[in-house]
Design a protein around this motif. Structure first.
Motif, PDB file in Angstrom:
ATOM      1  N   VAL A 262       0.837  -1.206   0.000  1.00 19.56           N
ATOM      2  CA  VAL A 262       0.000   0.000   0.000  1.00 19.56           C
ATOM      3  C   VAL A 262       0.871   1.255   0.000  1.00 19.56           C
ATOM      4  O   VAL A 262       0.549   2.258  -0.650  1.00 19.56           O
ATOM      5  N   GLU A 263       1.997   1.204   0.691  1.00 27.25           N
ATOM      6  CA  GLU A 263       2.913   2.349   0.718  1.00 27.25           C
ATOM      7  C   GLU A 263       4.014   2.226  -0.324  1.00 27.25           C
ATOM      8  O   GLU A 263       4.395   3.216  -0.955  1.00 27.25           O
ATOM      9  N   LEU A 264       4.531   1.005  -0.536  1.00 31.79           N
ATOM     10  CA  LEU A 264       5.660   0.850  -1.449  1.00 31.79           C
ATOM     11  C   LEU A 264       5.272   1.140  -2.896  1.00 31.79           C
ATOM     12  O   LEU A 264       6.055   1.748  -3.643  1.00 31.79           O
ATOM     13  N   LYS A 265       4.091   0.715  -3.313  1.00 31.18           N
ATOM     14  CA  LYS A 265       3.702   0.895  -4.712  1.00 31.18           C
ATOM     15  C   LYS A 265       3.697   2.374  -5.119  1.00 31.18           C
ATOM     16  O   LYS A 265       4.351   2.752  -6.104  1.00 31.18           O
ATOM     17  N   PRO A 266       2.975   3.250  -4.411  1.00 32.42           N
ATOM     18  CA  PRO A 266       2.996   4.666  -4.833  1.00 32.42           C
ATOM     19  C   PRO A 266       4.372   5.308  -4.710  1.00 32.42           C
ATOM     20  O   PRO A 266       4.727   6.179  -5.506  1.00 32.42           O
ATOM     21  N   GLN A 267       5.153   4.896  -3.719  1.00 32.57           N
ATOM     22  CA  GLN A 267       6.492   5.460  -3.569  1.00 32.57           C
ATOM     23  C   GLN A 267       7.379   5.089  -4.754  1.00 32.57           C
ATOM     24  O   GLN A 267       8.144   5.922  -5.267  1.00 32.57           O
ATOM     25  N   LEU A 268       7.303   3.851  -5.210  1.00 36.59           N
ATOM     26  CA  LEU A 268       8.099   3.421  -6.362  1.00 36.59           C
ATOM     27  C   LEU A 268       7.591   4.063  -7.647  1.00 36.59           C
ATOM     28  O   LEU A 268       8.377   4.403  -8.538  1.00 36.59           O
ATOM     29  N   GLU A 269       6.292   4.232  -7.758  1.00 38.22           N
ATOM     30  CA  GLU A 269       5.734   4.894  -8.941  1.00 38.22           C
ATOM     31  C   GLU A 269       6.193   6.350  -9.010  1.00 38.22           C
ATOM     32  O   GLU A 269       6.487   6.865 -10.103  1.00 38.22           O
ATOM     33  N   LYS A 270       6.260   7.026  -7.869  1.00 38.73           N
ATOM     34  CA  LYS A 270       6.769   8.401  -7.847  1.00 38.73           C
ATOM     35  C   LYS A 270       8.214   8.458  -8.327  1.00 38.73           C
ATOM     36  O   LYS A 270       8.652   9.470  -8.890  1.00 38.73           O
ATOM     37  N   ARG A 271       8.938   7.375  -8.116  1.00 35.75           N
ATOM     38  CA  ARG A 271      10.339   7.311  -8.529  1.00 35.75           C
ATOM     39  C   ARG A 271      10.485   6.928 -10.008  1.00 35.75           C
ATOM     40  O   ARG A 271      11.607   6.814 -10.505  1.00 35.75           O
ATOM     41  N   GLY A 272       9.362   6.680 -10.690  1.00 29.50           N
ATOM     42  CA  GLY A 272       9.418   6.420 -12.115  1.00 29.50           C
ATOM     43  C   GLY A 272       9.433   4.970 -12.523  1.00 29.50           C
ATOM     44  O   GLY A 272       9.914   4.635 -13.612  1.00 29.50           O
ATOM     45  N   TYR A 273       8.851   4.102 -11.682  1.00 26.62           N
ATOM     46  CA  TYR A 273       8.829   2.668 -11.983  1.00 26.62           C
ATOM     47  C   TYR A 273       7.405   2.183 -12.201  1.00 26.62           C
ATOM     48  O   TYR A 273       6.451   2.717 -11.613  1.00 26.62           O
ATOM     49  N   GLU A 274       7.274   1.175 -13.044  1.00 25.08           N
ATOM     50  CA  GLU A 274       6.014   0.447 -13.127  1.00 25.08           C
ATOM     51  C   GLU A 274       6.085  -0.686 -12.116  1.00 25.08           C
ATOM     52  O   GLU A 274       7.054  -1.466 -12.111  1.00 25.08           O
TER      53      GLU A 274
ATOM     54  N   GLY B  40      23.707   2.526  -9.277  1.00 29.38           N
ATOM     55  CA  GLY B  40      23.577   1.951 -10.605  1.00 29.38           C
ATOM     56  C   GLY B  40      23.241   0.472 -10.621  1.00 29.38           C
ATOM     57  O   GLY B  40      23.225  -0.151 -11.689  1.00 29.38           O
ATOM     58  N   ILE B  41      22.961  -0.113  -9.473  1.00 26.78           N
ATOM     59  CA  ILE B  41      22.581  -1.529  -9.398  1.00 26.78           C
ATOM     60  C   ILE B  41      21.188  -1.726  -9.982  1.00 26.78           C
ATOM     61  O   ILE B  41      20.920  -2.695 -10.698  1.00 26.78           O
ATOM     62  N   VAL B  42      20.281  -0.809  -9.656  1.00 25.68           N
ATOM     63  CA  VAL B  42      18.935  -0.779 -10.234  1.00 25.68           C
ATOM     64  C   VAL B  42      18.881   0.399 -11.196  1.00 25.68           C
ATOM     65  O   VAL B  42      19.278   1.507 -10.828  1.00 25.68           O
ATOM     66  N   PRO B  43      18.389   0.201 -12.418  1.00 23.71           N
ATOM     67  CA  PRO B  43      18.306   1.331 -13.344  1.00 23.71           C
ATOM     68  C   PRO B  43      17.372   2.410 -12.820  1.00 23.71           C
ATOM     69  O   PRO B  43      16.352   2.123 -12.190  1.00 23.71           O
ATOM     70  N   ALA B  44      17.716   3.650 -13.104  1.00 20.31           N
ATOM     71  CA  ALA B  44      16.910   4.780 -12.629  1.00 20.31           C
ATOM     72  C   ALA B  44      15.530   4.763 -13.265  1.00 20.31           C
ATOM     73  O   ALA B  44      15.351   4.347 -14.414  1.00 20.31           O
ATOM     74  N   GLY B  45      14.532   5.192 -12.525  1.00 18.07           N
ATOM     75  CA  GLY B  45      13.187   5.259 -13.036  1.00 18.07           C
ATOM     76  C   GLY B  45      13.018   6.417 -14.018  1.00 18.07           C
ATOM     77  O   GLY B  45      13.867   7.302 -14.114  1.00 18.07           O
TER      78      GLY B  45
END
Length: 420
Positions: free
Chosen positions: A206-218, A409-414
């Motif tokens: 519930v919290e992680l999904k919108p936070q990751l979406e704000k960072r530019g991830y699907e 750089g381990i995870v590509p930027a959103g």
């Protein structure tokens, strides 16, 4: 994406034994607006029609001949070789954009082959199996492609009849409709997978999904009740994620304790094998699931128990099993080819293990935490928190690791903006 007006449907079956069924299906596909491309997987005989991809082409795709396949030993070895060829041929057709969907028909032999074909094809290309063993526990979860459709071939053992034609016509209409309307994954943003259960048990998404979406991830969330974890593993094996947040692992526990509610023996392995960075947590790993409509398994009869609904129930695993589960998790993660961080919430790992809840078992939880702490070894990062998995601290810990990996750089930027 342009509309497909006459989808090309690859129809797979043994034309020497199921010619009537296959010709009927070809007619149904045409009436629904599709165009059939036949692949014949016969070994001993020949169909009374010319297949676009005959048995010799299938054998050649397996780098052998139909004569060698026929003399390979028995029907199992022969169809296993044909499965290699059929999967290779279908994969090549899909890569060349020569097909829009696949439908296969079979009993146990044809289904065995069709499962390999489905796994060889990309997510989003519609795939249907018409099978006499659809939905059966004969099919292990690790054989099921992430977006596979199946329909039970009722009355389909030998020849056409009113019962089986009703099924075949539905299946053909469904695959043509799917081919016309399917939207393939676009991947305009890097994709992050999260495993979880419903909010009544695990709430972090519930919290992680919108936070990751704000960072530019699907963000794609998988329901870990057996086939959800299987879908995640299937996509991870094809390198389909930028990162995996595998925070609900009760399918691992289920598989180790013999529950049918599992995702196969390779659960928690494919992301690491594919070089995808993972943040992992033991969400709900203390539960052993079983069908609620069955009697509680004898070895769980004296354990704390919770019926989630009329389909699914759970009991807590014994301390001895929790030590074994902790060791298995650490062993799987040790083989990963990309960074792994393990977040260990010592305050609890699912909602129903809190005080006053039906699965509260603090001694068993302590046993698991101690075992997990001892089992995790470098290079896997261990991040232990005193809080519960359903706490803000847990979410903040996961996001801090994720952000650090993005910066490194381990995870590509959103991508916060996406071109139309």
């Amino acid at each position: 994406m342009p509309e497909i007006t006459q989808p090309r449907i690859l129809l797979i079956g043994t034309g020497d034994t199921k010619a009537d069924e296959l010709k009927f299906m070809s007619d149904c596909i045409a009436k629904a607006g599709g165009r059939t491309i036949m692949m014949d997987i016969s070994v001993l005989g020949d169909p009374p029609y010319k297949a676009a991809h005959d048995k010799h082409a299938v054998a050649a795709a397996a780098q052998t001949t139909i004569a060698d396949i026929a003399s390979s030993g028995d029907e199992n070895s022969a169809m296993s070789l044909m499965a290699i060829g059929a999967a290779n041929l279908a994969r090549d057709l899909a890569a060349r954009d020569a097909i829009d969907a696949v439908i296969a028909i079979g009993g146990t032999m044809g289904t065995d082959l069709a499962l390999d074909v489905a796994q060889a094809l990309p997510l989003g290309l519609p795939k249907m199996i018409v099978s006499t063993v659809a939905f059966s526990h004969l099919i292990p979860p690790e054989r099921v492609a992430a977006d596979l459709m199946m329909i039970l071939w009722a009355g389909g053992l030998y020849g056409l009849n009113g019962t089986c034609t009703a099924v075949l016509s539905q299946a053909c209409g469904a695959i043509v409709g799917a081919a016309k309307s399917a939207i393939r994954p676009q991947n305009k943003r890097p994709v992050v997978a999260i495993t979880s259960l419903g909010k009544s048990c695990l709430r972090y998404m519930v919290e992680l999904k919108p936070q990751l979406e704000k960072r530019g991830y699907e963000v794609v969330i998988f329901h870990t009740t057996g086939m959800g974890g299987r879908a995640m593993e299937s996509i991870a094996a094809q390198g389909g994620f930028a990162a995996v947040l595998d925070l609900s692992l009760q399918e691992v526990a289920n598989q180790l304790t013999g529950s049918v509610v599992n995702s196969g023996a390779d659960r928690l392995e494919n992301a690491g094998r594919a070089g995808i960075p993972q943040i992992v947590a033991p969400g709900a790993v203390d539960m052993v699931d079983f069908p609620a409509w069955l009697t509680i398994p004898q070895d769980l009869a004296d354990r704390p128990f919770h019926a989630h609904n009329r389909l699914l129930a759970s009991a807590t695993s014994r301390p001895v099993d929790r030590r074994r589960i902790a060791g298995a998790i650490a062993e799987k993660l040790s083989h990963a080819k990309a960074p792994v961080a393990f977040v260990l919430p010592a305050g609890g790992i699912q909602q129903w293990d809190r005080a006053g809840e039906p699965l509260h078992d603090p001694d068993a939880l302590s046993t698991f935490v101690d075992a997990m702490r001892a089992a995790i070894a470098a290079p896997v990062e261990l991040h232990e928190i005193a809080d519960h998995i359903n706490s803000t601290v847990f979410n903040e810990t996961v996001l801090a690791i994720f952000d650090r990996w993005v910066e490194a750089g381990i995870v590509p930027a959103g991508r916060t903006t996406v071109a139309a």
